[in-house]
Every structure is written in structure tokens, then in C-alpha cells.
Design an enzyme around this catalytic site. Structure first.
Site, short mmCIF file in Angstrom:
data_model
loop_
_atom_site.label_atom_id
_atom_site.label_comp_id
_atom_site.label_asym_id
_atom_site.label_seq_id
_atom_site.Cartn_x
_atom_site.Cartn_y
_atom_site.Cartn_z
N THR A 69 0.84 -1.19 0.00
CA THR A 69 0.00 0.00 0.00
C THR A 69 0.88 1.24 0.00
OG1 THR A 69 -1.91 1.04 1.04
CG2 THR A 69 -0.25 0.12 2.52
N LYS A 73 3.72 1.47 -3.70
CA LYS A 73 3.16 0.70 -4.83
C LYS A 73 4.01 0.77 -6.09
CE LYS A 73 -1.68 0.72 -3.41
NZ LYS A 73 -3.09 0.95 -3.83
N ASN A 94 0.07 -3.81 -6.10
CA ASN A 94 -0.40 -3.86 -4.71
C ASN A 94 -0.38 -5.27 -4.16
OD1 ASN A 94 -2.71 -4.92 -6.08
ND2 ASN A 94 -3.96 -4.36 -4.31
N GLY A 134 -11.43 13.29 -10.43
CA GLY A 134 -10.11 13.29 -9.83
C GLY A 134 -9.06 12.73 -10.76
N TYR A 256 -14.67 4.87 1.66
CA TYR A 256 -15.62 4.02 2.38
C TYR A 256 -15.78 4.42 3.84
CZ TYR A 256 -11.26 1.57 3.60
OH TYR A 256 -10.00 1.27 4.02
N GLY A 277 -16.91 2.10 -1.91
CA GLY A 277 -15.50 1.76 -2.10
C GLY A 277 -15.06 0.59 -1.25
#
Length: 488
Positions: A69, A73, A94, A134, A256, A277
Site C-alpha cells: 500500500t 506501490k 499492490n 479526480g 468508504y 469503495g
């Protein structure tokens, strides 16, 4: 959940910084238990300068696989023996999987997990227009998988147009290169023909020009890839204009926390299908778990994934346990049984636990030891629940338990507290013939009920995360309302 470990235990983990609050152990250790795979998963916090050492150490320790993470990555790629074309195309991995030679091959299950999450919800990207909000790190894999899975157009909207341009150029080139290398069949990506075909798929736009989309596309799928709306900024969304949401077929937010962001709420209100998410987090983990255990031919069913997702939702919403409080006769016992059955989780009643432990009735405890002794037993039980990290349990509380400030603090740490609020008249009607209630052995039980409720109401409300008025509801309806409010 407990994993048995021995000399044959497979070890997997996560490297990143920070990792202390990761939900990945919940996913993988739950999957291991469900499938009977002898595997444990632990997080490792690794500084940027130590990434190479971490990979070398994982090899030396015979670690089966790793998740990677932020911020590693891309940094981890030079230390891999091989890289999957999907991950190579986007320039980030990942998931690391052991090679037959003993090294690691890098994959990007963020992309495959994203796609699997929306497909499980019945959303198909093929032939559709996709809008990505984004242009940060999450936008790249989102754009890549959208184009690779047959989206007709992918529009990247960002406040800084130049960043959207860079992502569009990189992803157009990456998708084309992957197709040109003719590695599309195994990875499920569309084959590329001419470079110009792909140069037109990803289109950068200024966020402020979002209304121009309506001239190009009547309906589209939106993938929200910014941090806008992330807790505690829960009342914000990238685009506030309600008209925008009327054009959305399906919406997914990579955030999330909260589970249902303002973006998702607005899309849902406009009639769009929504995907949290958290589903992407789940399925990137599922894909990684299957890769690590491919030699065992492990495949995770939708039912198994749904079971893990329920656990994730409870953790994210703070409902590690669902705790029911309220005055005697409010329906806690019946509702808790229905809830536990609907959610397929454990159930305890604090009064019953104390009776079983003490091997005598509450009436007897009150008569012999006094109320103070009983309240101390309640506090001790609550402390055990918190310190032993109980999870996925419906807990029905004794009516007086939330009165202590110490207990209310423990309840906040234990899970989500639901106050079943009931009028004195309804309580009296339900328990008027019950002779097992020591606090109601008076000449005027209704007056006593009113007196006790007046004493306790404020404390119940202080402890509660959710308040449900129960007088006009059946126990089944109360349980359904709790599940809906918790997002389960």
C-alpha cells in the site's frame, strides 16, 4: 476469528506506511478460516528507504505473499522478478506473489478488484461512458480498467486540467501498449488496434466544465476518485449540482468512511445504482487471496465474499458489535434474537451471562448481595467485551447497565448502541404479569416504571448512537430498521 498456526502455516502480510489501521487482516484471516487454508496475515510498517530490505526479508522468511500500500506501490517494482502486464501498464502493484524461482511477481488487484466489485453489483462498463472524478493515484487504475473493459469513452475531470491531461495520456498509451503486446486475452482486456483508437478513449476535462458532459453523453457511470467527502468532511462532494446526478447510471465512491458518502447519497436519490469503495477493498483482497493460494485452487464464492463484507461494514461503521439498550419490556430480547438470526452472528444477553456465571437468579443476587454488587458484575462483563476485542455479536443489555458513566464509555468502545425507546404504558402492558423483575415489586408498577424511565432516559440517550421509537413497530420491523440504519 482464530487461525491455527504450525510449521505449515502460510504467512502473508501488508507493507506500507502507515498500516496500523488497515482492514486487510480482517479480510484475509476471515477468508483463511472460511476456506480452511492454513494461512495468517499480518501488517508490516515499512519506511520508504527499507522497501528493498523488506522484499529481501520476505524472501528469506519464506513469506508466501504481500500486499503493498501507499507509499510503496511503485517503489517496490524494481525489486520484483516479474510484473503482470496490467500492473506494468499502470506502473503500480499492490500484490506480490511467489514465483517458482523464489522471488516475487507483482500484480495490481486494485484494478481487478474495482472491476469485480462493480460487476458483482450488476454494473457493466462495456460500451458505456465513464466519468472519473479526480486525477490522483486511484484515478489511473480506474481509467485503465474502464478503458480495458470496453468503456466507449472515459472522461477524467479534475480541478487542475494539466493533471487530468497527464493521466489521460499515460493511460491511453498504457492500454494501447498492452493491447499491442497481445496480452489481452488472459487479462480480459480489449485488444488495441491503432494508437489513435486509444488516444481518443481517455478524455481530460476541467472539473468546472462538467456541464459540457451533457452535450456529449446523456447517461454515464461515475467513479469518484478524490478524497472529498472522507470523514470528517462528510457533508461535501466534488459536484454539488443535483442535475449532474440525474445523468448517472451507476456510481462508485472509492471512499468508504463513511460507508455512504454524500456523493453516493445524491446519486442514490437520483435513481442511480451505487457501490461503496468498501466493495473494491474487499475484492482486491479476494483477488490477492486467490492468487496466493492458486496452487490450492482456492476460489472465493460470492456468498463467502458477502460474509466478509458484512464484517467490514460492521468494522467501518463502528458496529463491531450491535448493542441494544432500553428499559425492561422494550423488546431487547426478541429484537436481538431476530437481529442475530438475520445477520448470522453471535448473541449474548448480559443478564443471562451474569446468571450463568453466578449460577443464581438476578432476584437472588439482589436479595443476597444488593444492587451494587450486580452493577459491578455488569461493568466487569463490559470490560471483558472491550479488552478481549469481541466482534460480530448482538449484545442485549440489562436495563440499568448504561446508568454508570464508566459503562457508557465502555459501550462506546464496544460497538454501536441502539436505544429502543418505549412508552411507560407500553412497558407496563408487556410486563405487568412478570414477577421476575425485582425493581417492579411495588404496589403501583406503572408509577414505578415512569419514575425509573425518568431517571434513565437521559443516560440512555447519552449512550445511544441510534434511537428507535418502538411502540408502533413489531420486533421484525425494529430489527429491519436497525439493519438499515447501520448500512448492513
Amino acid at each position: 476469528m482464530q487461525n491455527y498456526t504450525d510449521g505449515y502455516t502460510r504467512t502473508c502480510g501488508l507493507i506500507g506506511n502507515p498500516v496500523k489501521h488497515t482492514l486487510s487482516p480482517l479480510i484475509h484471516n476471515a477468508l483463511a478460516e472460511m476456506t480452511g487454508v492454513n494461512l495468517v496475515y499480518v501488517p508490516f510498517e515499512v519506511e520508504h528507504a527499507a522497501v528493498q530490505d523488506a522484499v529481501k526479508g520476505a524472501k528469506a522468511l519464506d513469506i508466501l505473499g504481500l500486499n503493498v500500500t501507499i507509499p510503496h506501490k511503485s517503489a517496490v517494482i524494481p525489486f520484483l522478478d516479474d510484473i503482470d502486464p496490467l500492473a506494468k501498464g499502470i506502473g503500480a502493484v499492490n500484490t506480490l506473489v511467489r514465483t517458482p524461482e523464489g522471488g516475487f511477481k507483482g500484480y495490481n488487484t486494485d484494478m481487478t478488484g474495482l472491476y469485480r466489485a462493480i460487476r458483482e453489483e450488476g454494473v457493466d462498463l462495456s460500451g458505456e461512458a465513464v466519468v472519473i472524478l479526480g486525477a490522483g493515484g486511484v484515478a489511473r487504475p480506474a481509467a485503465f480498467i474502464s478503458a480495458g473493459k470496453g468503456a466507449r469513452k472515459v472522461y477524467i475531470l479534475n480541478r487542475t486540467f494539466e493533471k487530468a491531461e497527464v493521466v489521460a495520456e499515460e493511460v491511453n498509451k498504457a492500454v494501447y501498449e498492452l493491447g499491442r503486446e497481445d496480452k489481452c486475452t488472459e487479462d480480459g482486456l480489449s485488444a488495441a488496434g491503432e494508437a489513435t483508437d486509444y488516444e481518443k478513449i481517455i478524455v481530460p476535462m476541467k472539473l468546472e466544465d462538467y456541464k459540457k458532459l451533457y452535450e456529449l453523453e446523456d447517461r454515464f457511470i461515475v467513479l469518484q476518485c478524490t478524497s472529498v467527502g472522507l470523514f470528517p468532511d462528510v457533508n461535501s462532494t466534488v459536484i454539488e449540482d443535483e442535475e449532474f446526478y440525474t445523468h448517472i447510471i451507476a456510481a462508485m465512491d472509492m471512499i468508504y468512511r463513511p460507508l455512504e458518502t454524500k456523493f453516493l447519497k445524491m446519486a442514490k436519490a437520483a435513481g442511480a445504482k451505487i457501490v461503496s469503495g468498501l466493495k473494491m477493498l474487499l475484492y482486491q483482497g479476494v483477488d490477492a487471496f486467490e492468487l496466493w493460494n492458486s496452487d490450492l485452487d482456492v476460489k472465493i464464492s460470492k456468498e463467502q465474499a458477502d460474509e466478509v463484507y458484512k464484517s467490514l461494514v460492521m468494522e467501518v461503521t463502528g458496529a463491531a458489535n450491535i448493542i441494544l439498550e432500553g428499559f425492561m419490556g422494550c423488546g431487547k430480547t426478541t429484537v436481538s434474537e431476530i437481529l442475530a438470526d438475520k445477520l448470522d452472528i453471535e448473541l449474548i444477553d448480559t443478564d443471562e451471562v451474569i446468571v450463568d456465571t453466578e449460577k443464581r437468579s438476578i432476584n437472588d443476587i439482589f436479595a443476597r448481595e444488593g444492587e451494587q454488587y450486580f452493577r459491578d458484575l455488569e461493568t466487569e462483563l463490559l470490560r471483558t467485551i472491550v479488552e478481549d476485542h469481541w466482534r460480530e455479536t448482538v449484545i442485549s443489555l440489562g436495563g440499568g447497565l448504561p446508568m454508570r458513566e464508566e459503562n457508557r464509555e465502555l459501550l462506546r468502545r464496544a460497538g454501536k448502541v441502539v436505544y429502543l425507546r418505549t412508552s411507560p404504558e407500553t412497558v407496563f402492558d408487556r410486563i405487568k404479569d412478570d414477577t421476575t423483575r425485582p425493581l417492579l415489586q411495588t404496589e403501583d408498577p406503572l408509577a414505578r416504571i415512569k419514575e425509573l424511565q425518568d431517571q434513565r432516559r437521559e443516560k440512555y440517550e447519552q449512550a445511544a448512537d441510534i434511537i428507535i421509537d418502538t411502540d408502533a413497530l413489531t420486533p421484525e420491523e425494529i430489527a429491519d430498521e436497525i439493519i438499515e440504519q447501520l448500512g448492513l
